[in-house]
Design an enzyme around this catalytic site. Structure first.
Site, PDB file in Angstrom:
ATOM      1  N   THR A 144       0.873  -1.171   0.000  1.00 54.30           N
ATOM      2  CA  THR A 144       0.000   0.000   0.000  1.00 54.30           C
ATOM      3  C   THR A 144       0.912   1.224   0.000  1.00 54.30           C
ATOM      4  OG1 THR A 144       0.005   0.243   2.398  1.00 54.30           O
ATOM      5  CG2 THR A 144      -1.652  -1.264   1.450  1.00 54.30           C
ATOM      6  N   ASP A 146      -1.861  -9.830  -0.683  1.00 55.85           N
ATOM      7  CA  ASP A 146      -2.775  -9.376   0.369  1.00 55.85           C
ATOM      8  C   ASP A 146      -2.963 -10.498   1.398  1.00 55.85           C
ATOM      9  OD1 ASP A 146      -5.158  -8.592   1.745  1.00 55.85           O
ATOM     10  OD2 ASP A 146      -5.781  -7.410   0.009  1.00 55.85           O
ATOM     11  N   THR A 186      -8.712  -4.726   5.730  1.00 55.71           N
ATOM     12  CA  THR A 186      -7.438  -5.411   6.028  1.00 55.71           C
ATOM     13  C   THR A 186      -7.372  -5.899   7.476  1.00 55.71           C
ATOM     14  OG1 THR A 186      -6.054  -4.460   4.311  1.00 55.71           O
ATOM     15  CG2 THR A 186      -4.949  -4.974   6.384  1.00 55.71           C
ATOM     16  N   THR A 240      -1.774  -3.043  19.242  1.00 54.28           N
ATOM     17  CA  THR A 240      -1.497  -1.682  19.718  1.00 54.28           C
ATOM     18  C   THR A 240      -2.094  -1.415  21.099  1.00 54.28           C
ATOM     19  OG1 THR A 240      -2.046   0.636  19.258  1.00 54.28           O
ATOM     20  CG2 THR A 240      -3.546  -0.988  18.369  1.00 54.28           C
ATOM     21  N   ASP A 241      -1.524  -0.446  21.801  1.00 58.05           N
ATOM     22  CA  ASP A 241      -2.105  -0.046  23.091  1.00 58.05           C
ATOM     23  C   ASP A 241      -3.411   0.734  22.904  1.00 58.05           C
ATOM     24  OD1 ASP A 241      -1.046   2.358  22.117  1.00 58.05           O
ATOM     25  OD2 ASP A 241       0.159   2.798  23.903  1.00 58.05           O
ATOM     26  N   GLU A 242      -3.679   1.196  21.655  1.00 53.32           N
ATOM     27  CA  GLU A 242      -4.879   2.011  21.443  1.00 53.32           C
ATOM     28  C   GLU A 242      -6.168   1.236  21.680  1.00 53.32           C
ATOM     29  OE1 GLU A 242      -5.011   4.656  18.159  1.00 53.32           O
ATOM     30  OE2 GLU A 242      -2.882   5.091  18.282  1.00 53.32           O
ATOM     31  N   TYR A 279      -9.611   2.967  13.524  1.00 52.06           N
ATOM     32  CA  TYR A 279      -8.364   2.180  13.524  1.00 52.06           C
ATOM     33  C   TYR A 279      -8.308   1.255  14.748  1.00 52.06           C
ATOM     34  CZ  TYR A 279      -3.514   1.083  14.740  1.00 52.06           C
ATOM     35  OH  TYR A 279      -2.378   0.430  15.137  1.00 52.06           O
ATOM     36  N   LYS A 322      -8.387  -2.876  15.052  1.00 49.01           N
ATOM     37  CA  LYS A 322      -7.315  -3.673  15.674  1.00 49.01           C
ATOM     38  C   LYS A 322      -7.894  -4.504  16.827  1.00 49.01           C
ATOM     39  CE  LYS A 322      -3.398  -3.740  14.975  1.00 49.01           C
ATOM     40  NZ  LYS A 322      -2.580  -4.581  14.055  1.00 49.01           N
ATOM     41  N   ARG A 363       1.676  10.393  24.769  1.00 49.13           N
ATOM     42  CA  ARG A 363       1.934   9.072  24.193  1.00 49.13           C
ATOM     43  C   ARG A 363       3.165   8.493  24.886  1.00 49.13           C
ATOM     44  NH1 ARG A 363      -2.466  10.094  22.892  1.00 49.13           N
ATOM     45  NH2 ARG A 363      -3.462  10.001  20.845  1.00 49.13           N
TER      46      ARG A 363
HETATM   47  P1  NAD Z   1       2.727   0.714   8.364  1.00 48.36           P
HETATM   48  O1  NAD Z   1       1.461   1.369   7.960  1.00 48.36           O
HETATM   49  O2  NAD Z   1       3.997   1.486   8.275  1.00 48.36           O
HETATM   50  O3  NAD Z   1       2.944  -0.631   7.522  1.00 48.36           O
HETATM   51  C1  NAD Z   1       1.912  -1.533   7.263  1.00 48.36           C
HETATM   52  C2  NAD Z   1       2.403  -2.493   6.189  1.00 48.36           C
HETATM   53  O4  NAD Z   1       1.358  -3.459   5.948  1.00 48.36           O
HETATM   54  C3  NAD Z   1       2.706  -1.841   4.849  1.00 48.36           C
HETATM   55  O5  NAD Z   1       3.909  -2.343   4.317  1.00 48.36           O
HETATM   56  C4  NAD Z   1       1.522  -2.231   3.969  1.00 48.36           C
HETATM   57  O6  NAD Z   1       1.854  -2.300   2.592  1.00 48.36           O
HETATM   58  C5  NAD Z   1       1.178  -3.581   4.549  1.00 48.36           C
HETATM   59  N1  NAD Z   1      -0.224  -3.968   4.301  1.00 48.36           N
HETATM   60  C6  NAD Z   1      -1.332  -3.214   4.484  1.00 48.36           C
HETATM   61  N2  NAD Z   1      -2.435  -3.909   4.155  1.00 48.36           N
HETATM   62  C7  NAD Z   1      -2.014  -5.137   3.779  1.00 48.36           C
HETATM   63  C8  NAD Z   1      -2.688  -6.321   3.354  1.00 48.36           C
HETATM   64  N3  NAD Z   1      -4.020  -6.353   3.236  1.00 48.36           N
HETATM   65  N4  NAD Z   1      -1.959  -7.401   3.064  1.00 48.36           N
HETATM   66  C9  NAD Z   1      -0.598  -7.370   3.153  1.00 48.36           C
HETATM   67  N5  NAD Z   1       0.084  -6.288   3.538  1.00 48.36           N
HETATM   68  C10 NAD Z   1      -0.611  -5.170   3.857  1.00 48.36           C
HETATM   69  O7  NAD Z   1       2.465   0.209   9.836  1.00 48.36           O
HETATM   70  P2  NAD Z   1       3.467   0.104  11.088  1.00 48.36           P
HETATM   71  O8  NAD Z   1       3.498   1.390  11.792  1.00 48.36           O
HETATM   72  O9  NAD Z   1       4.719  -0.530  10.642  1.00 48.36           O
HETATM   73  O10 NAD Z   1       2.645  -0.923  12.000  1.00 48.36           O
HETATM   74  C11 NAD Z   1       2.789  -2.328  11.838  1.00 48.36           C
HETATM   75  C12 NAD Z   1       1.863  -3.040  12.803  1.00 48.36           C
HETATM   76  O11 NAD Z   1       2.176  -2.657  14.134  1.00 48.36           O
HETATM   77  C13 NAD Z   1       0.391  -2.698  12.600  1.00 48.36           C
HETATM   78  O12 NAD Z   1      -0.355  -3.888  12.809  1.00 48.36           O
HETATM   79  C14 NAD Z   1       0.087  -1.673  13.676  1.00 48.36           C
HETATM   80  O13 NAD Z   1      -1.273  -1.738  14.072  1.00 48.36           O
HETATM   81  C15 NAD Z   1       1.009  -2.155  14.773  1.00 48.36           C
HETATM   82  N6  NAD Z   1       1.483  -1.106  15.704  1.00 48.36           N
HETATM   83  C16 NAD Z   1       2.041   0.045  15.221  1.00 48.36           C
HETATM   84  C17 NAD Z   1       2.534   0.984  16.125  1.00 48.36           C
HETATM   85  C18 NAD Z   1       3.181   2.268  15.654  1.00 48.36           C
HETATM   86  O14 NAD Z   1       3.465   3.131  16.477  1.00 48.36           O
HETATM   87  N7  NAD Z   1       3.466   2.446  14.369  1.00 48.36           N
HETATM   88  C19 NAD Z   1       2.443   0.754  17.503  1.00 48.36           C
HETATM   89  C20 NAD Z   1       1.841  -0.438  17.951  1.00 48.36           C
HETATM   90  C21 NAD Z   1       1.380  -1.364  17.050  1.00 48.36           C
HETATM   91  O1  DAU Z   2      -0.231   3.875  20.345  1.00 50.48           O
HETATM   92  C1  DAU Z   2       0.169   3.088  19.262  1.00 50.48           C
HETATM   93  C2  DAU Z   2      -0.314   3.724  17.989  1.00 50.48           C
HETATM   94  O2  DAU Z   2       0.499   4.875  17.779  1.00 50.48           O
HETATM   95  C3  DAU Z   2      -0.259   2.794  16.779  1.00 50.48           C
HETATM   96  O3  DAU Z   2      -1.134   1.724  16.984  1.00 50.48           O
HETATM   97  C4  DAU Z   2      -0.634   3.558  15.502  1.00 50.48           C
HETATM   98  O4  DAU Z   2      -0.465   2.693  14.379  1.00 50.48           O
HETATM   99  C5  DAU Z   2       0.260   4.748  15.368  1.00 50.48           C
HETATM  100  O5  DAU Z   2      -0.127   5.514  14.237  1.00 50.48           O
HETATM  101  C6  DAU Z   2       0.221   5.626  16.625  1.00 50.48           C
HETATM  102  O6  DAU Z   2      -1.078   6.283  16.756  1.00 50.48           O
HETATM  103  P1  DAU Z   2      -1.181   7.821  17.228  1.00 50.48           P
HETATM  104  O7  DAU Z   2      -2.464   8.369  16.768  1.00 50.48           O
HETATM  105  O8  DAU Z   2      -0.837   7.967  18.658  1.00 50.48           O
HETATM  106  O9  DAU Z   2       0.074   8.401  16.378  1.00 50.48           O
HETATM  107  P2  DAU Z   2       0.265   9.736  15.507  1.00 50.48           P
HETATM  108  O10 DAU Z   2       1.713   9.803  15.154  1.00 50.48           O
HETATM  109  O11 DAU Z   2      -0.730   9.846  14.412  1.00 50.48           O
HETATM  110  O12 DAU Z   2      -0.058  10.879  16.552  1.00 50.48           O
HETATM  111  C7  DAU Z   2       0.672  10.983  17.765  1.00 50.48           C
HETATM  112  C8  DAU Z   2       0.094  12.172  18.531  1.00 50.48           C
HETATM  113  O13 DAU Z   2       0.424  13.375  17.833  1.00 50.48           O
HETATM  114  C9  DAU Z   2      -1.407  12.151  18.639  1.00 50.48           C
HETATM  115  O14 DAU Z   2      -1.790  12.660  19.905  1.00 50.48           O
HETATM  116  C10 DAU Z   2      -1.885  13.092  17.535  1.00 50.48           C
HETATM  117  C11 DAU Z   2      -0.761  14.104  17.464  1.00 50.48           C
HETATM  118  N1  DAU Z   2      -0.504  14.714  16.131  1.00 50.48           N
HETATM  119  C12 DAU Z   2      -0.341  13.870  15.077  1.00 50.48           C
HETATM  120  C13 DAU Z   2      -0.102  14.366  13.818  1.00 50.48           C
HETATM  121  C14 DAU Z   2       0.073  13.440  12.634  1.00 50.48           C
HETATM  122  C15 DAU Z   2      -0.406  16.084  15.988  1.00 50.48           C
HETATM  123  O15 DAU Z   2      -0.507  16.848  16.968  1.00 50.48           O
HETATM  124  N2  DAU Z   2      -0.144  16.565  14.744  1.00 50.48           N
HETATM  125  C16 DAU Z   2      -0.024  15.786  13.640  1.00 50.48           C
HETATM  126  O16 DAU Z   2       0.167  16.324  12.505  1.00 50.48           O
END
Ligand code: NAD
Ligand code: DAU
Length: 356
Positions: free
Chosen positions: A34, A57, A98, A132-134, A158, A162, A222
């Site tokens: 994606t 996928d 997804t 995720t913790d969310e 989201y 999850k 966070r």
């Molecule tokens: P990301 O959005 O950077 O990457 C997601 C990946 O999944 C991409 O490479 C995308 O191409 C692939 N993907 C999406 N839909 C798909 C499908 N249907 N089939 C196969 N591949 C698909 O996400 P991330 O930040 O690396 O997060 C990875 C995992 O960790 C997620 O499950 C997210 O919920 C979880 N997570 C993320 C965070 C965070 O802070 N980023 C924290 C806690 C948990």
């Molecule tokens: O807690 C784990 C989660 O953290 C993961 O499961 C999600 O995949 C990941 O995206 C993240 O979610 P958040 O919503 O916490 O992350 P984000 O980076 O989008 O935002 C972090 C904080 O910053 C949130 O309080 C919103 C704020 N924010 C975000 C953006 C993009 C801003 O103030 N300005 C911005 O432009």
């Protein structure tokens, strides 16, 4: 051989690089590519036969069934998901597709594969679901951090999607005996994060002299974890976790968004003293809040430390310096991801909030 899904995304690609570096055994990487999936993240593995990339996928049952039969993985680590809260507010359908239906189809194929394994392989097989913790909802300022017993209370499309996937994983263990592990992690940051998430976006915008958009009053909290620590925690849970258990993973680094952005600006002032945007903090702009914005997340990560001996190595100060340095040293990667559809996303999310 292990099967990783979503291994071209932010955490998944860090995990694949880390796994091949530390464990040295092959990885089949199934990713739909994606907007968030990027083969450039895996460029260092382009000639490494231990990395087998499959474009597809997790919801494609025939493809997943064939992959399982062909490669016979001993474990699956499921990262694949739609992951950005703001995108889930504009377009929840992809998240249900997804995160819920895709995970369900994947589980069905894994159930069929696992049921046909010999007893010994059945016992050692693992499915680790990355969550995720969310899913636990939002905390007040004086509430105790989330534990593995905190009831689920997801607030965004989201986190609801999850949570649904976590429940399916739990049910497949309870009902069919599938050997599941679930991890619920706090906010990650580090190399290869797509610049739609707070830290990566702020670094990119600040270096370009663009506004730094703070949602609401900037006091949302966070718990930040360096991505390398998350990858290590997942390897530990896969190796030592008790089947059917959930492990919270966190950084013990609670920070208000405004403090995070001030820290990034101060590091950029230090690393780029001749930039015409010094002091970068002057770029901060308060914008319309995210609908349903969760106020505070905090993880109690005692269980994984007590039972599996894992705790994070980086604190926020060391991790954020490494991260800012990585983005400054990898501007070509940033420029490549910040073209095309990324511009449409900025227009959709930020023009509404009064900035461009
Ligand atoms: P990301 O959005 O950077 O990457 C997601 C990946 O999944 C991409 O490479 C995308 O191409 C692939 N993907 C999406 N839909 C798909 C499908 N249907 N089939 C196969 N591949 C698909 O996400 P991330 O930040 O690396 O997060 C990875 C995992 O960790 C997620 O499950 C997210 O919920 C979880 N997570 C993320 C965070 C965070 O802070 N980023 C924290 C806690 C948990
Ligand atoms: O807690 C784990 C989660 O953290 C993961 O499961 C999600 O995949 C990941 O995206 C993240 O979610 P958040 O919503 O916490 O992350 P984000 O980076 O989008 O935002 C972090 C904080 O910053 C949130 O309080 C919103 C704020 N924010 C975000 C953006 C993009 C801003 O103030 N300005 C911005 O432009």
């Amino acid at each position: 051989m292990i099967l990783v899904t979503g291994g071209a995304g932010f955490i998944g690609s860090n995990f694949v690089l880390d796994w091949i570096g530390c464990e040295g055994t092959p990885v089949v990487n199934l990713d739909k590519l994606t907007y968030a999936g990027n083969m450039e993240n895996l460029a260092n593995l382009s000639n490494d036969h231990r990395h087998i990339f499959v474009h597809g996928d997790i919801g494609d049952s025939a493809l997943v069934g064939d992959l399982l039969k062909k490669h016979k993985p001993r474990a699956i680590v499921n990262f694949a998901a739609e992951s950005h809260v703001d995108r889930s507010i504009y377009g929840p359908a992809d998240f249900v597709h997804t995160n819920v239906v895709g995970t369900f189809n994947l589980l069905e194929e894994v159930r069929s594969y696992w049921s046909a394994l010999a007893d010994e392989e059945k016992n050692t097989f693992r499915f680790l679901h990355v969550s995720t913790d969310e899913v636990y909802g939002s905390l007040g300022p004086d509430d105790a951090p989330f534990t593995e017993e905190t009831p689920y209370a997801p607030n965004s499309p989201y986190s609801a999607s999850k949570a649904a996937s976590d429940h399916l994983v739990r049910a497949y263990h309870h009902t069919y005996g599938l050997p599941m592990l679930t991890t619920n992690c706090s906010n990650n940051y580090g190399p290869y994060q797509f610049p739609e998430k707070l830290i990566a976006l702020m670094i990119l915008n600040a270096t370009k002299g663009r506004s730094l958009p703070i949602y609401g009053d900037g006091q949302n909290v966070r718990d930040w974890l360096y991505v390398g620590d998350h990858c290590e925690a997942i390897r530990v849970v896969l190796a030592k976790g008790i089947v059917g258990e959930t492990y919270n993973i966190g950084g013990w680094n609670e920070k208000a968004n405004l403090d995070v952005v001030h820290t990034i600006c101060a590091i950029l002032d230090e690393y780029l003293p001749n930039s015409s945007f010094v002091p970068h903090v002057s770029l901060i702009t308060y914008v319309k809040d995210r609908p349903g914005h969760d106020r505070r997340y905090a993880i109690d990560a005692h269980k994984i430390e007590r039972e599996l001996g894992w705790k994070p190595k980086e604190n926020f100060e060391t991790g954020i310096r490494k991260t800012v340095r990585w983005y400054l040293d990898n501007m070509a990667w940033v420029e490549n991801v910040a073209s095309g559809n990324y511009q449409n996303w900025l227009a959709q999310n930020y023009v509404d909030r009064g900035i461009s």
